[in-house]
Enzyme design. Sequence first.
Site, short mmCIF file in Angstrom:
data_model
loop_
_atom_site.label_atom_id
_atom_site.label_comp_id
_atom_site.label_asym_id
_atom_site.label_seq_id
_atom_site.Cartn_x
_atom_site.Cartn_y
_atom_site.Cartn_z
N GLU A 106 41.07 17.62 42.06
CA GLU A 106 40.67 18.76 41.23
C GLU A 106 41.88 19.53 40.70
O GLU A 106 41.75 20.43 39.88
CB GLU A 106 39.73 19.69 42.01
CG GLU A 106 40.31 20.35 43.25
CD GLU A 106 40.27 19.46 44.50
OE1 GLU A 106 40.53 18.25 44.40
OE2 GLU A 106 40.01 20.00 45.60
N ARG A 107 43.10 19.18 41.19
CA ARG A 107 44.27 19.95 40.76
C ARG A 107 44.83 19.47 39.42
O ARG A 107 45.43 20.25 38.70
CB ARG A 107 45.35 19.87 41.84
CG ARG A 107 44.92 20.66 43.07
CD ARG A 107 45.99 20.70 44.10
NE ARG A 107 45.61 19.92 45.27
CZ ARG A 107 46.36 19.74 46.33
NH1 ARG A 107 47.56 20.26 46.38
NH2 ARG A 107 45.95 19.03 47.35
N GLU A 142 54.53 15.85 57.57
CA GLU A 142 54.81 15.53 56.16
C GLU A 142 54.96 16.83 55.40
O GLU A 142 54.05 17.66 55.40
CB GLU A 142 53.66 14.70 55.58
CG GLU A 142 53.88 14.32 54.12
CD GLU A 142 52.71 13.56 53.53
OE1 GLU A 142 51.55 13.96 53.73
OE2 GLU A 142 52.97 12.55 52.84
N PHE A 151 46.35 14.31 44.13
CA PHE A 151 46.93 14.93 42.93
C PHE A 151 48.22 14.26 42.48
O PHE A 151 48.60 14.38 41.32
CB PHE A 151 47.20 16.43 43.21
CG PHE A 151 48.49 16.68 43.96
CD1 PHE A 151 49.70 16.74 43.29
CD2 PHE A 151 48.49 16.81 45.35
CE1 PHE A 151 50.88 16.95 43.99
CE2 PHE A 151 49.67 17.00 46.04
CZ PHE A 151 50.88 17.08 45.36
N CYS A 165 53.98 9.64 48.20
CA CYS A 165 53.72 9.13 49.55
C CYS A 165 54.78 8.14 49.97
O CYS A 165 54.90 7.83 51.15
CB CYS A 165 52.35 8.47 49.60
SG CYS A 165 52.29 7.00 48.60
N LYS A 221 36.29 10.04 41.79
CA LYS A 221 36.36 11.49 42.07
C LYS A 221 37.85 11.84 42.17
O LYS A 221 38.48 11.70 43.21
CB LYS A 221 35.64 11.79 43.41
CG LYS A 221 35.10 13.19 43.56
CD LYS A 221 36.12 14.29 43.44
CE LYS A 221 37.03 14.42 44.63
NZ LYS A 221 38.19 15.35 44.37
P1 NAD Z 1 44.28 15.65 49.83
O1 NAD Z 1 43.96 14.90 51.08
O2 NAD Z 1 44.30 17.13 49.88
O3 NAD Z 1 43.20 15.28 48.69
C1 NAD Z 1 42.88 13.96 48.38
C2 NAD Z 1 41.44 13.91 47.87
O4 NAD Z 1 40.56 14.35 48.89
C3 NAD Z 1 41.21 14.80 46.66
O5 NAD Z 1 40.38 14.11 45.75
C4 NAD Z 1 40.50 16.01 47.25
O6 NAD Z 1 39.60 16.61 46.36
C5 NAD Z 1 39.77 15.43 48.44
N1 NAD Z 1 39.62 16.39 49.54
C6 NAD Z 1 40.47 17.41 49.85
N2 NAD Z 1 40.03 18.07 50.92
C7 NAD Z 1 38.90 17.45 51.33
C8 NAD Z 1 37.98 17.67 52.41
N3 NAD Z 1 38.16 18.66 53.29
N4 NAD Z 1 36.93 16.83 52.53
C9 NAD Z 1 36.76 15.83 51.65
N5 NAD Z 1 37.58 15.59 50.62
C10 NAD Z 1 38.64 16.38 50.45
O7 NAD Z 1 45.65 15.06 49.28
P2 NAD Z 1 46.53 15.59 48.07
O8 NAD Z 1 47.20 16.86 48.46
O9 NAD Z 1 45.76 15.55 46.80
O10 NAD Z 1 47.62 14.42 47.98
C11 NAD Z 1 48.78 14.40 48.75
C12 NAD Z 1 48.61 13.54 49.97
O11 NAD Z 1 48.23 12.21 49.61
C13 NAD Z 1 49.90 13.38 50.77
O12 NAD Z 1 49.60 13.46 52.13
C14 NAD Z 1 50.37 11.98 50.39
O13 NAD Z 1 51.20 11.35 51.33
C15 NAD Z 1 49.07 11.27 50.25
N6 NAD Z 1 49.21 10.07 49.43
C16 NAD Z 1 49.18 8.87 50.07
C17 NAD Z 1 49.33 7.71 49.34
C18 NAD Z 1 49.31 6.38 50.02
O14 NAD Z 1 49.26 5.40 49.31
N7 NAD Z 1 49.33 6.29 51.33
C19 NAD Z 1 49.51 7.78 47.95
C20 NAD Z 1 49.52 9.02 47.33
C21 NAD Z 1 49.36 10.17 48.09
#
Ligand code: NAD
Length: 495
Positions: A175-176, A382, A148, A280, A172
């Site tokens: 969804e937020r 985190e 998100f 991140c 994909k």
């Molecule tokens: P998230 O892991 O909740 O979601 C990421 C994606 O995974 C979304 O598209 C979501 O729909 C999907 N998803 C969520 N739960 C799932 C499940 N149980 N099974 C399969 N798919 C699932 O992350 P978020 O809250 O959207 O984003 C924040 C996180 O992303 C933080 O931890 C941040 O550090 C990380 N991030 C990392 C980078 C990087 O480059 N390393 C960059 C941006 C964000």
Amino acid sequence: MSHIPHLVPGLTPPADEAKSPVFNPATGEQIATVGSASAATVAEAVAIAKAAYPAWSSLTPAKRAAVMYRYRDLLMKNADLIASTISREHGKTHPDALGEVQRGLEVVEFVCGTPSLLKGDYSRDVGPAIDTFSSRESLGVCAGITPFNFPAMVPLWMFPVALACGNTFVLKPSERDPSASNLIVELAHEAGVPKDALVVVHGGKDAVDALLTNPDVVAISFVGSTPIAEYVYATGTAHGKRVQALGGAKNHMVIMPDADIDQAADALMGAGYGAAGERCMAVSVAVPVGKDTADRLVAALEPRVRALKIGPHTDADAEMGPLVTRQHMDKVAGYINAGVAEGASLVVDGRGFSLQGYENGYFLGGTLFDNVTPDMSIYKEEIFGPVLSVVRASDYATALKLVRDHEYGNGTAIFTRDGDCARDFAANVNVGMVGINVPIPVPVAFHSFGGWKRSSFGAHGIYGPEGVAFYTKLKTVTSRWPTGIRSGASFAFPT
Ligand code: NAD
């Protein structure tokens, strides 16, 4: 209330498709719904992207680059609209959202050089009258699953590179805040990417699982939290796909006694509280070296944190917006409670912050903890919110060890005037992206982005040369021309 559709030509989702709500985090109002694709819907989207692959991949690299040139112009012309779309669902300030668009656009600029990027190697005379050349070829249908916090930039880290290399792509988004992802994909279509070569399916775990197990998806790029990154990596690779899965972070900034404390404090404000800490590459841990450095740093930070201007994205003066959802706001507030219970010194408390006219928004004030220790949950985990922890280190070696021992290794920084110390830090720290007097060292688009340790799973970084390597496979041709035939058969290896 608007509905944010999947972008798949010819797809009509079932009337009873599950939907999830999308909120304006500044007001707490629901502003849209978005569909949750079933496995069948995802299969249809992948089939369409697969059917588009032969035509798109057979275009010359220069033709695909020409599309990217047009795409770059369209992103620039629409930057303001994309930024407003991001902010409405994510909550970040307008200038910050414009910065996000700019960083994504730079990846598109990088792939405008696709013909050069796909140039191979050639060796003449590797044997008698034998030449070898290698080239990089596209893979097929690739998929991207995005978080998100950068609904435009992170998809732009992925699909322009994949498409420029000749692949088709299924996105994909989170969804937020899905609207910005749809908008940038529609602009790609306007630039000339065929609608069936770049498709979007919305949803959550079911949609992700359908992509991870679909035999026609050959490569998965994931950016999100570490537990899901690890799951995506394990499941995708078990199904025979190449996977790059970037996860969470806990980025430390070491402040040496010779650093300019005002400069370091200003850098920490932007890096710790920008985008409400939902980056991140946010700095969430400050490590001042020596008691005097720590005392001066905390004294410089406290008034700055208290003076943070917090507001909705429509407020041009706001430096920080709300958290993305009520659940996330509550989770961050829970970490502040935990920090207090664990014995950290709460210097500035962001709980209970309220903004007149936006009482239902997901706002928290900036929070500053001092005397945080490595055993505390606010240090180990985190938080992903506007919470900065100060961990005091007695000397440089202790500071370096802290960074080295943490399970995450996305980014880190050192602030110092001492070249020798900076050089030692860069050489010995086990983190993927290192800043020297640069708080958020996100590599430019012609380098590559990627963390170490539990911040990244898989061999490749994202965008830049690593992105090209990820989205292509190597073919090496060894050729021998008529001399061998003219001189008759040979039964032994040439020597
Ligand atoms: P998230 O892991 O909740 O979601 C990421 C994606 O995974 C979304 O598209 C979501 O729909 C999907 N998803 C969520 N739960 C799932 C499940 N149980 N099974 C399969 N798919 C699932 O992350 P978020 O809250 O959207 O984003 C924040 C996180 O992303 C933080 O931890 C941040 O550090 C990380 N991030 C990392 C980078 C990087 O480059 N390393 C960059 C941006 C964000």
